[in-house]
Design a protein around this motif. Structure first.
Motif, PDB file in Angstrom:
ATOM      1  N   LYS B  75       0.838  -1.194   0.000  1.00 18.70           N
ATOM      2  CA  LYS B  75       0.000   0.000   0.000  1.00 18.70           C
ATOM      3  C   LYS B  75       0.875   1.248   0.000  1.00 18.70           C
ATOM      4  O   LYS B  75       1.794   1.360   0.801  1.00 18.70           O
ATOM      5  CB  LYS B  75      -0.908   0.006   1.229  1.00 18.70           C
ATOM      6  CG  LYS B  75      -1.887  -1.151   1.241  1.00 18.70           C
ATOM      7  CD  LYS B  75      -2.805  -1.115   2.440  1.00 18.70           C
ATOM      8  CE  LYS B  75      -3.791  -2.282   2.380  1.00 18.70           C
ATOM      9  NZ  LYS B  75      -4.758  -2.283   3.472  1.00 18.70           N
ATOM     10  N   GLN B  77       0.899   4.994   0.986  1.00 16.50           N
ATOM     11  CA  GLN B  77       0.092   5.617   2.025  1.00 16.50           C
ATOM     12  C   GLN B  77       0.720   6.917   2.526  1.00 16.50           C
ATOM     13  O   GLN B  77       1.891   7.194   2.247  1.00 16.50           O
ATOM     14  CB  GLN B  77      -0.110   4.628   3.178  1.00 16.50           C
ATOM     15  CG  GLN B  77       1.184   4.019   3.681  1.00 16.50           C
ATOM     16  CD  GLN B  77       1.004   2.815   4.618  1.00 16.50           C
ATOM     17  OE1 GLN B  77       1.966   2.403   5.259  1.00 16.50           O
ATOM     18  NE2 GLN B  77      -0.177   2.248   4.698  1.00 16.50           N
ATOM     19  N   ASN B  79       0.557  10.150   5.867  1.00 11.27           N
ATOM     20  CA  ASN B  79       0.023  10.639   7.129  1.00 11.27           C
ATOM     21  C   ASN B  79       0.405  12.106   7.281  1.00 11.27           C
ATOM     22  O   ASN B  79       1.335  12.592   6.621  1.00 11.27           O
ATOM     23  CB  ASN B  79       0.548   9.826   8.316  1.00 11.27           C
ATOM     24  CG  ASN B  79      -0.469   9.742   9.454  1.00 11.27           C
ATOM     25  OD1 ASN B  79      -1.305  10.640   9.611  1.00 11.27           O
ATOM     26  ND2 ASN B  79      -0.395   8.680  10.235  1.00 11.27           N
ATOM     27  N   GLY B 116      -9.501   0.058   2.901  1.00 10.56           N
ATOM     28  CA  GLY B 116      -8.750   1.275   2.604  1.00 10.56           C
ATOM     29  C   GLY B 116      -9.235   2.512   3.330  1.00 10.56           C
ATOM     30  O   GLY B 116      -8.699   3.597   3.097  1.00 10.56           O
ATOM     31  N   ASN B 123      -3.653   5.905  12.019  1.00  6.54           N
ATOM     32  CA  ASN B 123      -2.839   5.122  11.088  1.00  6.54           C
ATOM     33  C   ASN B 123      -2.610   5.889   9.780  1.00  6.54           C
ATOM     34  O   ASN B 123      -3.303   6.852   9.475  1.00  6.54           O
ATOM     35  CB  ASN B 123      -3.539   3.800  10.757  1.00  6.54           C
ATOM     36  CG  ASN B 123      -3.517   2.840  11.923  1.00  6.54           C
ATOM     37  OD1 ASN B 123      -2.777   3.025  12.879  1.00  6.54           O
ATOM     38  ND2 ASN B 123      -4.349   1.820  11.844  1.00  6.54           N
ATOM     39  N   PHE B 124      -1.651   5.398   9.007  1.00  9.42           N
ATOM     40  CA  PHE B 124      -1.436   5.955   7.671  1.00  9.42           C
ATOM     41  C   PHE B 124      -2.642   5.645   6.782  1.00  9.42           C
ATOM     42  O   PHE B 124      -3.223   4.565   6.887  1.00  9.42           O
ATOM     43  CB  PHE B 124      -0.155   5.381   7.057  1.00  9.42           C
ATOM     44  CG  PHE B 124       1.101   6.114   7.466  1.00  9.42           C
ATOM     45  CD1 PHE B 124       1.814   6.861   6.542  1.00  9.42           C
ATOM     46  CD2 PHE B 124       1.566   6.064   8.775  1.00  9.42           C
ATOM     47  CE1 PHE B 124       2.959   7.543   6.915  1.00  9.42           C
ATOM     48  CE2 PHE B 124       2.707   6.751   9.160  1.00  9.42           C
ATOM     49  CZ  PHE B 124       3.410   7.500   8.231  1.00  9.42           C
ATOM     50  N   GLN B 125      -3.013   6.601   5.933  1.00  7.52           N
ATOM     51  CA  GLN B 125      -4.128   6.428   5.007  1.00  7.52           C
ATOM     52  C   GLN B 125      -3.628   5.861   3.678  1.00  7.52           C
ATOM     53  O   GLN B 125      -2.647   6.363   3.121  1.00  7.52           O
ATOM     54  CB  GLN B 125      -4.830   7.763   4.758  1.00  7.52           C
ATOM     55  CG  GLN B 125      -5.817   7.764   3.600  1.00  7.52           C
ATOM     56  CD  GLN B 125      -6.980   6.790   3.814  1.00  7.52           C
ATOM     57  OE1 GLN B 125      -7.501   6.705   4.930  1.00  7.52           O
ATOM     58  NE2 GLN B 125      -7.376   6.074   2.783  1.00  7.52           N
ATOM     59  N   VAL B 126      -4.322   4.843   3.177  1.00  4.22           N
ATOM     60  CA  VAL B 126      -3.978   4.257   1.891  1.00  4.22           C
ATOM     61  C   VAL B 126      -4.272   5.246   0.762  1.00  4.22           C
ATOM     62  O   VAL B 126      -5.331   5.871   0.739  1.00  4.22           O
ATOM     63  CB  VAL B 126      -4.792   2.963   1.654  1.00  4.22           C
ATOM     64  CG1 VAL B 126      -4.522   2.414   0.266  1.00  4.22           C
ATOM     65  CG2 VAL B 126      -4.462   1.937   2.713  1.00  4.22           C
ATOM     66  N   ILE B 127      -3.325   5.385  -0.153  1.00  2.00           N
ATOM     67  CA  ILE B 127      -3.545   6.160  -1.386  1.00  2.00           C
ATOM     68  C   ILE B 127      -3.896   5.203  -2.517  1.00  2.00           C
ATOM     69  O   ILE B 127      -4.790   5.452  -3.299  1.00  2.00           O
ATOM     70  CB  ILE B 127      -2.290   6.972  -1.742  1.00  2.00           C
ATOM     71  CG1 ILE B 127      -2.013   7.999  -0.643  1.00  2.00           C
ATOM     72  CG2 ILE B 127      -2.456   7.655  -3.106  1.00  2.00           C
ATOM     73  CD1 ILE B 127      -0.675   8.696  -0.786  1.00  2.00           C
ATOM     74  N   GLU B 129      -3.440   0.589  -3.345  1.00  2.00           N
ATOM     75  CA  GLU B 129      -3.025  -0.698  -2.780  1.00  2.00           C
ATOM     76  C   GLU B 129      -2.610  -1.626  -3.903  1.00  2.00           C
ATOM     77  O   GLU B 129      -2.784  -1.321  -5.082  1.00  2.00           O
ATOM     78  CB  GLU B 129      -4.189  -1.310  -2.000  1.00  2.00           C
ATOM     79  CG  GLU B 129      -5.459  -1.382  -2.830  1.00  2.00           C
ATOM     80  CD  GLU B 129      -6.229  -2.665  -2.673  1.00  2.00           C
ATOM     81  OE1 GLU B 129      -5.952  -3.405  -1.727  1.00  2.00           O
ATOM     82  OE2 GLU B 129      -7.087  -2.929  -3.517  1.00  2.00           O
ATOM     83  N   THR B 175      -9.641   8.090  -2.753  1.00  3.78           N
ATOM     84  CA  THR B 175      -9.950   8.251  -1.339  1.00  3.78           C
ATOM     85  C   THR B 175     -10.286   9.713  -1.065  1.00  3.78           C
ATOM     86  O   THR B 175      -9.911  10.614  -1.819  1.00  3.78           O
ATOM     87  CB  THR B 175      -8.775   7.852  -0.420  1.00  3.78           C
ATOM     88  OG1 THR B 175      -7.771   8.872  -0.442  1.00  3.78           O
ATOM     89  CG2 THR B 175      -8.157   6.532  -0.848  1.00  3.78           C
ATOM     90  N   SER B 193       3.748   0.422   2.575  1.00  2.00           N
ATOM     91  CA  SER B 193       3.451  -0.342   3.786  1.00  2.00           C
ATOM     92  C   SER B 193       4.548  -1.331   4.140  1.00  2.00           C
ATOM     93  O   SER B 193       4.738  -1.668   5.309  1.00  2.00           O
ATOM     94  CB  SER B 193       2.119  -1.069   3.625  1.00  2.00           C
ATOM     95  OG  SER B 193       2.138  -1.844   2.432  1.00  2.00           O
TER      96      SER B 193
END
Lengths: 95, 208
Positions: B75, B77, B79, B116, B123-127, B129, B175, B193
């Motif tokens: 992923k 991601q 933050n 996602g 947590n880190f946000q998925v951009i 995957e 997202t 990730s």
């Protein structure tokens, strides 16, 4: 090779603490790989099942082809034991 | 071919359009190039990086982000930080939608991706995957961050990417969400990730 951050273009090596933390995060990530792949496969399968739900409504006659297709979707996770199995999965063709 | 003109100036130099003045601009701020980098971070206030109230909107562009790690799909991601990059742990609530199409045309789909999104998580946000390290895999796209320096409102963002994941599936991953904080966001960190960002670059622009 030690990891590094790129902060505004400056290379900053990880501290020993950051290295240990990242190692632990990656180990946890790798341990969950198969479960994540299966969860993803199920979600995509469920989307395809939902898209054909209306064929199975009580005021509709479900054809044999559609029944077979939907059963194949339900069975698609059977016998998968590795990531490679999951990635090689081919969904049945919708009739 | 003739030059297109507005107000008797070449379009790129135009400062008004009819009665509309101050056409605005998209100003390049900084480019970070990954080279087996664990993280790429933009921190306000040094090395030419601006991430404050100079602009009400910022745009990040992702160009061929390529992970080092193979596997089931990594992923990409991000933050936020509110303390100049000391901690990347802003609380976020987000949504994630994905559209896919197999290279061999065997399947297409669209769904809400529960794997996602975040609900009040630091947590880190998925951009996107599903990234693998094959050369025909990777991701490109954009992220818009709105009014990061506000001390009154939360911090909205939108991401959109095109990527390719194992199985040779094209993904359009979208997202949106907000950093649920009224503190100024003054740094943004991007990472994979698992493993490093092997190659690719991220550019930051300010929108005026």
């Amino acid at each position: 090779m030690p990891r590094h951050h790129n902060i505004n273009g400056n290379i900053v090596p990880f501290t020993a603490e950051e290295e240990a933390q990242r190692d632990a995060e990656e180990q946890a990530w790798n341990n969950g790989a198969f479960d994540r792949a299966m969860a993803d496969l199920r979600q995509r399968r469920n989307t395809l099942l939902s898209a054909s739900d209306y064929f199975a409504l009580s005021d509709n006659t479900l054809t044999t082809e559609m029944s077979t297709y939907r059963q194949a979707l339900r069975d698609i996770t059977n016998g998968l034991t590795t990531i490679e199995d999951v990635n090689a999965t081919v969904f049945p063709t919708k009739p | 071919m003739s030059i297109v003109k507005l107000n008797n100036q070449a379009v790129k130099n135009a400062t008004s359009f009819g009665s509309i003045s101050s056409l605005g601009s998209m100003t390049f701020i900084k480019k970070l190039t990954a080279s087996s980098s664990a993280t790429l971070s933009f921190v306000d206030g040094s090395d030419g990086v601006v991430l404050d109230d100079t602009y009400k909107e910022y745009v990040f562009t992702f160009n061929n982000i390529h992970p080092s790690a193979s596997g089931d799909g990594n992923k990409f991601q991000f933050n936020f930080s509110t303390d100049g990059g000391s901690n990347y742990n802003v609380t976020k609530t987000t949504t994630a939608i994905r559209v896919w199409h197999y290279e061999n045309d065997s399947e297409t789909g669209l769904d809400y991706h529960t794997g996602g999104d975040l609900a009040q998580s630091t947590n880190f946000q998925v951009i996107t995957e599903g990234l693998n390290n094959d050369n025909d895999h990777g991701a490109s796209g954009t992220m818009s961050l709105f009014n990061p320096s506000s001390t009154t409102f939360v911090k909205h963002f939108i991401t959109e990417t095109s990527s390719i994941r194992p199985g040779n599936i094209n993904y359009r991953y979208m997202t949106a969400g907000y950093g649920n904080t009224t503190s100024s966001i003054d740094a943004v960190r991007f990472q994979i990730s698992s493993g490093n960002i092997d190659a690719g670059d991220i550019c930051l622009y300010g929108i005026a």
